[in-house]
Design an enzyme around this catalytic site. Structure first.
Site: not given
Ligand SMILES: NC(=O)c1ccc[n+]([C@@H]2O[C@H](COP(=O)([O-])OP(=O)(O)OC[C@H]3O[C@@H](n4cnc5c(N)ncnc54)[C@H](OP(=O)(O)O)[C@@H]3O)[C@@H](O)[C@H]2O)c1
Ligand SMILES: *[C@@H]1O[C@H](CO)[C@@H](O)[C@H](O)[C@H]1NC(C)=O
Ligand SMILES: *[C@@H]1O[C@H](CO)[C@@H](O)[C@H](O)[C@H]1NC(C)=O
Length: 363
Positions: A56, A58-61, A185, A213, A250, A319
């Site tokens: 919750g 992170g970026l999406v949270g 991943y 995406t 890059w 790339d």
């Molecule tokens: N960013 C993208 O472009 C993208 C694209 C497609 C799909 N997604 C998916 O969207 C979802 C959210 O991605 P995001 O970009 O929001 O990621 P993010 O900003 O890196 O946030 C990751 C979140 O996961 C939590 N987390 C990581 N390891 C954990 C653990 N061991 N126990 C409990 N919490 C943990 C982090 O908590 P803390 O910050 O409190 O440590 C943070 O809230 C992911 O499933 C990702 O695969 C992302």
């Protein structure tokens, strides 16, 4: 058969509302795809939801939190809990069960994952595989144990087969090996779909997943080495602007990507949680015609930040996958008039946020 097996098989097979709904759905309405409008309450909820959002912070949270709290996304009586890794390390089953028992969610949005850009992935495929497998298995089982009726997990279009026809759609997830740069991943994420199908078959659960995406927006990880392409470019352009140096992109700039603004994704997440009736995943993306090259993305960042310097391309850097064009036809069948924020506007809002929050932004 062991006692453990007998125990699990003798549990009553509970059909969740979602299962019967999805049957009647396809049975009565197919092939005239139902035009489910955002806001219709298809899934009848007898009592208000208590939603636990893993990842919750992170970026999406943070985008979902914004939509829930600032855009009136939450309904009367609902409770929304946003978890950080500080609340529970979800790689640990005991900690995961404890946090689920504490909050007793009726619904779960599962975002927590080890996430990173191309270069971090290439360095750590083993960690990406193991950590994400543990997190996903723990979260789905803990949700089942507290009787959560709905879990929406998050996959990604970068997990699709590397050798494929375009556009990619939901049916192709398991059709061949993913790109070698991020296979750890990708395989871990693909297994969420296996989990969901098995929880449906053996436990009657209606747990599903969305496939976004590339996501970008406020609260992204702007780390240049480990982050995704767009936040990395924003951070590099910001520094280049300050130092009067060139912006070095890059790679060749030719790979193509579809980007979704985190706030658009958050609005769609709420729709999926409330109304999407299937176990099978759904791609959440802008249209194929909205795909842009890395070069165009870099030019967008340059414009949004008002960067005046030179832009160069470091072709010695990888790339990654050339493209992964995804179809949003399924989404549009359900939500024909969902409007995405224009890329330039979303990019401007993200750059403005980064500049205003430079000191505290993740980087
Ligand atoms: N960013 C993208 O472009 C993208 C694209 C497609 C799909 N997604 C998916 O969207 C979802 C959210 O991605 P995001 O970009 O929001 O990621 P993010 O900003 O890196 O946030 C990751 C979140 O996961 C939590 N987390 C990581 N390891 C954990 C653990 N061991 N126990 C409990 N919490 C943990 C982090 O908590 P803390 O910050 O409190 O440590 C943070 O809230 C992911 O499933 C990702 O695969 C992302
Ligand atoms: C997905 O793509 C495949 C291959 O192009 C195609 O045969 C299939 O009909 C598509 N499925 C849907 C639901 O669009
Ligand atoms: C979406 O479509 C429905 C009916 O098809 C209409 O009632 C609604 O106003 C539309 N919403 C938007 C934002 O255009």
């Amino acid at each position: 058969m062991t006692a453990k097996h007998q125990l699990s098989y003798s549990k009553p097979f509970t059909l969740c509302f979602c299962v019967s709904l999805s049957y009647s759905f396809s049975f009565f309405l197919y092939p005239h795809y139902p035009s489910v409008q955002m806001g219709d309450n298809m899934v009848d909820q007898s009592s208000p939801m208590r939603v636990l959002v893993t990842g919750g912070t992170g970026l999406v949270g943070r985008a979902i939190e914004h939509v829930v709290k600032e855009e009136g996304g939450a309904r009367e009586g609902e409770e929304w809990i946003f978890l950080s890794s500080k609340d529970a390390n979800l790689m640990d089953m005991g900690e995961t069960q404890a946090v689920f028992l504490k909050h007793q969610p009726t619904h779960v949005i599962h975002l927590a994952a080890m996430v990173g850009g191309l270069f971090k992935n290439m360095r750590a495929n083993l960690d990406f595989w193991r950590n994400n497998i543990y997190i996903n298995d723990n979260v789905l089982q803990a949700a089942h144990e507290v009787d959560a009726v709905r879990v929406v997990s998050c996959l990604s279009t970068c997990i699709f087969p590397d050798k494929t026809t375009y556009p990619i759609n939901e049916t192709m997830i398991h059709n061949g090996p993913p790109h070698e740069s991020n296979f750890g991943y990708s395989y871990a994420k693909r297994m969420i779909d296996i989990h969901n199908r098995a929880y449906h078959q053996q436990r009657g659960r209606c747990y599903t997943a969305v496939i976004p995406t590339n996501v970008f927006g406020p609260h992204d990880n702007f780390n240049i080495e480990d982050g995704h392409v767009l936040p990395g470019l924003i951070h590099k352009a910001y520094i280049a602007q300050k130092e009067g140096s060139p912006l070095v992109v890059w790679g060749s700039g030719t790979p193509r990507r579809q980007f979704i603004y985190s706030l658009d994704l958050a609005r769609l997440f709420l729709w999926v949680l409330r109304e999407y009736p299937e176990v099978d995943p759904i791609i959440l993306s802008v249209g194929e015609e909205e795909e842009v090259s890395i070069k165009e993305a870099a030019e967008g960042v340059v414009e949004a930040l008002g960067f005046k310097g030179q832009v160069t391309y470091d072709r010695t850097k990888a790339d990654g996958q050339f493209k992964k064009t995804a179809s949003n036809a399924k989404l549009l069948r359900y939500c024909p008039n969902f409007t995405f924020t224009p890329f330039k506007q979303a990019l401007k809002e993200t750059c403005d946020w980064f500049v205003a929050n430079y000191d505290t932004a993740r980087k």
